[in-house]
Write a protein that holds these residues in place. Sequence first.
Motif, PDB file in Angstrom:
ATOM      1  N   PRO A 161       0.875  -1.103  -0.061  1.00  0.00           N
ATOM      2  CA  PRO A 161      -0.025   0.173  -0.049  1.00  0.00           C
ATOM      3  C   PRO A 161       0.694   1.238  -0.013  1.00  0.00           C
ATOM      4  N   PRO A 162       0.119   2.216  -0.560  1.00  0.00           N
ATOM      5  CA  PRO A 162       1.034   3.617  -0.919  1.00  0.00           C
ATOM      6  C   PRO A 162       0.678   4.546   0.423  1.00  0.00           C
ATOM      7  N   ILE A 163      -0.208   3.828   1.481  1.00  0.00           N
ATOM      8  CA  ILE A 163      -0.715   4.553   2.660  1.00  0.00           C
ATOM      9  C   ILE A 163       0.015   4.018   3.681  1.00  0.00           C
ATOM     10  N   ASP A 164      -0.585   4.670   4.882  1.00  0.00           N
ATOM     11  CA  ASP A 164       0.066   4.382   6.110  1.00  0.00           C
ATOM     12  C   ASP A 164      -1.073   3.756   7.045  1.00  0.00           C
ATOM     13  N   VAL A 165      -1.998   3.041   6.557  1.00  0.00           N
ATOM     14  CA  VAL A 165      -3.055   2.438   7.656  1.00  0.00           C
ATOM     15  C   VAL A 165      -2.814   0.937   7.530  1.00  0.00           C
ATOM     16  N   PRO A 166      -3.009   0.321   8.767  1.00  0.00           N
ATOM     17  CA  PRO A 166      -3.013  -1.234   8.590  1.00  0.00           C
ATOM     18  C   PRO A 166      -4.186  -1.630   7.914  1.00  0.00           C
ATOM     19  N   PHE A 167      -3.993  -3.057   7.496  1.00  0.00           N
ATOM     20  CA  PHE A 167      -5.066  -3.651   6.742  1.00  0.00           C
ATOM     21  C   PHE A 167      -5.996  -4.153   7.827  1.00  0.00           C
ATOM     22  N   HIS A 168      -7.180  -4.204   7.323  1.00  0.00           N
ATOM     23  CA  HIS A 168      -8.312  -4.825   7.828  1.00  0.00           C
ATOM     24  C   HIS A 168      -8.343  -6.405   8.151  1.00  0.00           C
ATOM     25  N   PRO A 169      -8.683  -6.837   9.183  1.00  0.00           N
ATOM     26  CA  PRO A 169      -8.351  -8.390   9.172  1.00  0.00           C
ATOM     27  C   PRO A 169      -9.241  -9.260   7.950  1.00  0.00           C
ATOM     28  N   GLU A 172       6.472 -10.450   5.520  1.00  0.00           N
ATOM     29  CA  GLU A 172       6.926  -9.015   5.500  1.00  0.00           C
ATOM     30  C   GLU A 172       5.724  -7.902   5.515  1.00  0.00           C
ATOM     31  N   MET A 173       4.744  -8.559   4.910  1.00  0.00           N
ATOM     32  CA  MET A 173       3.383  -7.600   4.849  1.00  0.00           C
ATOM     33  C   MET A 173       2.911  -7.891   6.090  1.00  0.00           C
ATOM     34  N   GLN A 174       2.953  -8.919   7.177  1.00  0.00           N
ATOM     35  CA  GLN A 174       2.461  -8.912   8.379  1.00  0.00           C
ATOM     36  C   GLN A 174       3.375  -8.200   9.201  1.00  0.00           C
ATOM     37  N   ALA A 175       4.644  -8.059   9.224  1.00  0.00           N
ATOM     38  CA  ALA A 175       5.337  -7.226   9.975  1.00  0.00           C
ATOM     39  C   ALA A 175       5.073  -5.655   9.901  1.00  0.00           C
ATOM     40  N   TRP A 176       4.841  -5.390   8.383  1.00  0.00           N
ATOM     41  CA  TRP A 176       4.473  -4.181   8.384  1.00  0.00           C
ATOM     42  C   TRP A 176       3.327  -3.680   8.870  1.00  0.00           C
ATOM     43  N   ASN A 177       2.253  -4.846   8.597  1.00  0.00           N
ATOM     44  CA  ASN A 177       1.053  -4.349   9.382  1.00  0.00           C
ATOM     45  C   ASN A 177       0.966  -4.012  10.855  1.00  0.00           C
ATOM     46  N   GLU A 178       1.970  -4.951  11.325  1.00  0.00           N
ATOM     47  CA  GLU A 178       2.021  -4.982  12.902  1.00  0.00           C
ATOM     48  C   GLU A 178       2.561  -3.499  13.332  1.00  0.00           C
ATOM     49  N   GLN A 179       3.515  -2.884  12.689  1.00  0.00           N
ATOM     50  CA  GLN A 179       3.843  -1.912  12.861  1.00  0.00           C
ATOM     51  C   GLN A 179       2.843  -0.644  12.609  1.00  0.00           C
ATOM     52  N   ARG A 180       2.116  -0.838  11.562  1.00  0.00           N
ATOM     53  CA  ARG A 180       0.958   0.245  11.661  1.00  0.00           C
ATOM     54  C   ARG A 180       0.155   0.322  12.563  1.00  0.00           C
ATOM     55  N   LEU A 181      -0.146  -0.987  12.999  1.00  0.00           N
ATOM     56  CA  LEU A 181      -1.142  -1.116  14.144  1.00  0.00           C
ATOM     57  C   LEU A 181      -0.523  -0.688  15.236  1.00  0.00           C
ATOM     58  N   ALA A 182       0.602  -0.869  15.575  1.00  0.00           N
ATOM     59  CA  ALA A 182       1.256  -0.108  16.880  1.00  0.00           C
ATOM     60  C   ALA A 182       1.225   1.345  16.865  1.00  0.00           C
ATOM     61  N   ARG A 183       1.601   1.683  15.609  1.00  0.00           N
ATOM     62  CA  ARG A 183       1.582   3.317  15.241  1.00  0.00           C
ATOM     63  C   ARG A 183      -0.031   3.924  15.522  1.00  0.00           C
ATOM     64  N   LEU A 184      -0.712   3.373  14.762  1.00  0.00           N
ATOM     65  CA  LEU A 184      -2.299   3.611  15.087  1.00  0.00           C
ATOM     66  C   LEU A 184      -2.449   3.872  16.801  1.00  0.00           C
ATOM     67  N   LYS A 185      -2.469   2.705  17.367  1.00  0.00           N
ATOM     68  CA  LYS A 185      -2.813   2.591  18.693  1.00  0.00           C
ATOM     69  C   LYS A 185      -2.023   3.789  19.410  1.00  0.00           C
ATOM     70  N   ALA A 186      -0.721   3.916  19.419  1.00  0.00           N
ATOM     71  CA  ALA A 186       0.063   5.094  19.825  1.00  0.00           C
ATOM     72  C   ALA A 186      -0.666   6.630  19.546  1.00  0.00           C
ATOM     73  N   LEU A 187      -1.022   6.700  18.408  1.00  0.00           N
ATOM     74  CA  LEU A 187      -1.456   7.869  17.901  1.00  0.00           C
ATOM     75  C   LEU A 187      -2.872   8.151  18.640  1.00  0.00           C
ATOM     76  N   GLN A 188      -3.882   6.872  18.512  1.00  0.00           N
ATOM     77  CA  GLN A 188      -4.870   7.063  19.535  1.00  0.00           C
ATOM     78  C   GLN A 188      -5.013   7.412  20.860  1.00  0.00           C
ATOM     79  N   ALA A 189      -3.986   7.005  21.471  1.00  0.00           N
ATOM     80  CA  ALA A 189      -3.590   7.381  22.881  1.00  0.00           C
ATOM     81  C   ALA A 189      -3.202   8.707  23.085  1.00  0.00           C
ATOM     82  N   ALA A 190      -2.375   9.034  21.962  1.00  0.00           N
ATOM     83  CA  ALA A 190      -2.122  10.412  22.183  1.00  0.00           C
ATOM     84  C   ALA A 190      -2.887  11.673  21.611  1.00  0.00           C
TER      85      ALA A 190
END
Length: 124
Positions: A48-56, A71-89
């Motif tokens: 993806p050219p975007i920075d959001v995680p994939f839907h299950p 590799e895609m799974q690792a990318w997705n896990e990073q995006r999920l962690a980032r999303l959760k951190a931003l939601q908390a922020a």
Amino acid sequence: GIVGKATRAEQDEDFVYNFLKALDATYPMYKDGTAVMDRWALEGAGTPPIDVPFHPGAIRYLEEKDVWTDEMQAWNEQRLARLKALQAAWKQANEKAAGKDDAAFEKIWQAERQQAIDTVSDDA
């Protein structure tokens, strides 16, 4: 790829799965519709050219089609962690900025956002 289509996180997994399956199955019908339709081919999914995680539901379909990789799974896990951190922020910024004007909120949000991003490793 077709998974670049956005959906809400709370969207039903089966719905997303079936939607992607239908897009993939009917791709030959619309692949020449515009100059960018080649981006909708399943072969381009997972980059993806975007920075959001994939839907299950999207992950499930891509796994079924043998497109999803470690590799895609690792990318997705990073995006999920980032999303959760931003939601908390975001929540933290709203609490800190309660009763303040827009300019103050912006400064608080930018600081909270940057701190959240800095705490999440982004190797992908």
